[in-house]
Design a protein around this motif. Structure first.
Motif, short mmCIF file in Angstrom:
data_model
loop_
_atom_site.label_atom_id
_atom_site.label_comp_id
_atom_site.label_asym_id
_atom_site.label_seq_id
_atom_site.Cartn_x
_atom_site.Cartn_y
_atom_site.Cartn_z
N ASP A 1 -23.38 0.38 -1.62
CA ASP A 1 -24.19 0.85 -0.70
C ASP A 1 -23.90 2.39 -0.52
O ASP A 1 -23.01 2.99 -1.12
CB ASP A 1 -24.06 0.31 0.88
CG ASP A 1 -22.82 0.16 1.55
OD1 ASP A 1 -21.99 1.14 1.07
OD2 ASP A 1 -22.78 -0.41 2.76
N SER A 2 -24.58 3.28 0.37
CA SER A 2 -24.20 4.65 0.73
C SER A 2 -22.78 5.09 0.94
O SER A 2 -22.47 6.20 0.86
CB SER A 2 -25.15 5.23 1.54
OG SER A 2 -25.17 4.67 2.71
N THR A 3 -21.89 4.22 1.50
CA THR A 3 -20.71 4.46 1.85
C THR A 3 -19.60 3.80 1.02
O THR A 3 -18.66 3.62 1.20
CB THR A 3 -20.57 3.74 3.25
OG1 THR A 3 -20.52 2.39 3.13
CG2 THR A 3 -21.54 4.34 4.25
N LEU A 4 -20.45 3.44 -0.38
CA LEU A 4 -19.62 2.95 -1.35
C LEU A 4 -18.77 1.64 -1.04
O LEU A 4 -17.76 1.05 -1.63
CB LEU A 4 -18.52 3.88 -1.86
CG LEU A 4 -18.78 5.32 -2.48
CD1 LEU A 4 -17.72 6.06 -2.86
CD2 LEU A 4 -19.89 4.90 -3.37
N ARG A 5 -19.41 0.84 -0.05
CA ARG A 5 -18.98 -0.58 0.13
C ARG A 5 -19.54 -1.41 -1.02
O ARG A 5 -20.86 -1.32 -1.28
CB ARG A 5 -19.43 -0.84 1.56
CG ARG A 5 -18.78 -2.29 1.84
CD ARG A 5 -19.47 -2.60 3.32
NE ARG A 5 -20.82 -2.96 3.39
CZ ARG A 5 -21.59 -3.90 3.03
NH1 ARG A 5 -20.59 -4.93 2.40
NH2 ARG A 5 -22.87 -4.19 2.80
N LEU A 6 -18.84 -2.27 -1.36
CA LEU A 6 -19.33 -3.22 -2.43
C LEU A 6 -20.30 -4.23 -2.03
O LEU A 6 -19.92 -5.02 -0.88
CB LEU A 6 -18.30 -3.98 -3.15
CG LEU A 6 -18.68 -4.85 -4.47
CD1 LEU A 6 -19.29 -4.26 -5.68
CD2 LEU A 6 -17.50 -5.80 -4.85
N VAL A 7 -21.62 -4.36 -2.53
CA VAL A 7 -22.42 -5.19 -1.76
C VAL A 7 -22.46 -6.40 -2.58
O VAL A 7 -22.49 -7.66 -1.96
CB VAL A 7 -23.96 -4.40 -1.74
CG1 VAL A 7 -25.01 -5.64 -1.40
CG2 VAL A 7 -24.15 -3.40 -1.01
N THR A 8 -22.47 -6.25 -4.01
CA THR A 8 -22.42 -7.46 -4.88
C THR A 8 -21.95 -6.95 -6.27
O THR A 8 -21.84 -5.76 -6.67
CB THR A 8 -23.68 -8.40 -4.73
OG1 THR A 8 -23.52 -9.48 -5.10
CG2 THR A 8 -24.65 -7.43 -5.61
N THR A 9 -21.84 -8.01 -7.10
CA THR A 9 -21.59 -7.74 -8.33
C THR A 9 -22.57 -8.70 -9.28
O THR A 9 -22.97 -9.51 -8.80
CB THR A 9 -20.13 -8.27 -8.95
OG1 THR A 9 -19.86 -9.48 -8.97
CG2 THR A 9 -19.03 -7.72 -8.03
N LEU A 10 -22.99 -8.17 -10.41
CA LEU A 10 -23.99 -9.02 -11.26
C LEU A 10 -23.60 -9.21 -12.66
O LEU A 10 -23.05 -7.97 -13.22
CB LEU A 10 -25.46 -8.27 -11.08
CG LEU A 10 -26.13 -8.24 -10.14
CD1 LEU A 10 -27.17 -7.25 -10.05
CD2 LEU A 10 -26.81 -9.91 -10.00
#
Length: 116
Positions: free
Chosen positions: A20-29
């Motif tokens: 996300d915009s704060t560099l928090r990992l949302v997911t991996t693909l």
């Protein structure tokens, strides 16, 4: 999805990290996560997985190696307690250690070099 498909067009790419915009990992693909019938205008994060694909920065290298080998994987996203993406740990295809910046740069230079 259209952007992720373009990203995966490079056969050296094996894991997409969505932040996300704060560099928090949302997911991996990984490629197999994406259904063939997924539409280009769909959000890629709906198909991703984080479980088993992340590791804490304080995890030992031997524990990371064991986790990768037991799962049959070569990549782990390194995230802090808040989920911020700190890096990517990549086990070499040969199984003889981990990728480093110099090796990645050397491979990129080989790919970019004219053949001929």
């Amino acid at each position: 999805m259209a952007e992720v498909r373009r990203f995966f067009a490079d056969d050296h790419v094996h894991l997409a990290l969505i932040v996300d915009s704060t560099l928090r990992l949302v997911t991996t693909l990984e490629r197999p996560d994406i259904p063939a019938d997924a539409h280009d205008d769909e959000k890629a994060c709906g198909f991703g997985v984080t479980s088993g694909r992340t590791i804490a920065p304080e995890c030992s290298l031997s524990a990371a190696t064991a986790a990768l080998q037991s799962a049959g994987r070569r990549r782990l996203a390194v995230v802090d307690d808040g989920g911020k993406l700190l890096g990517l740990l990549c086990f070499k295809r040969s199984g003889l250690g981990y990728c480093d910046d110099a090796g990645v740069a050397a491979r990129a230079a080989e790919v970019a070099a004219p053949t001929g």
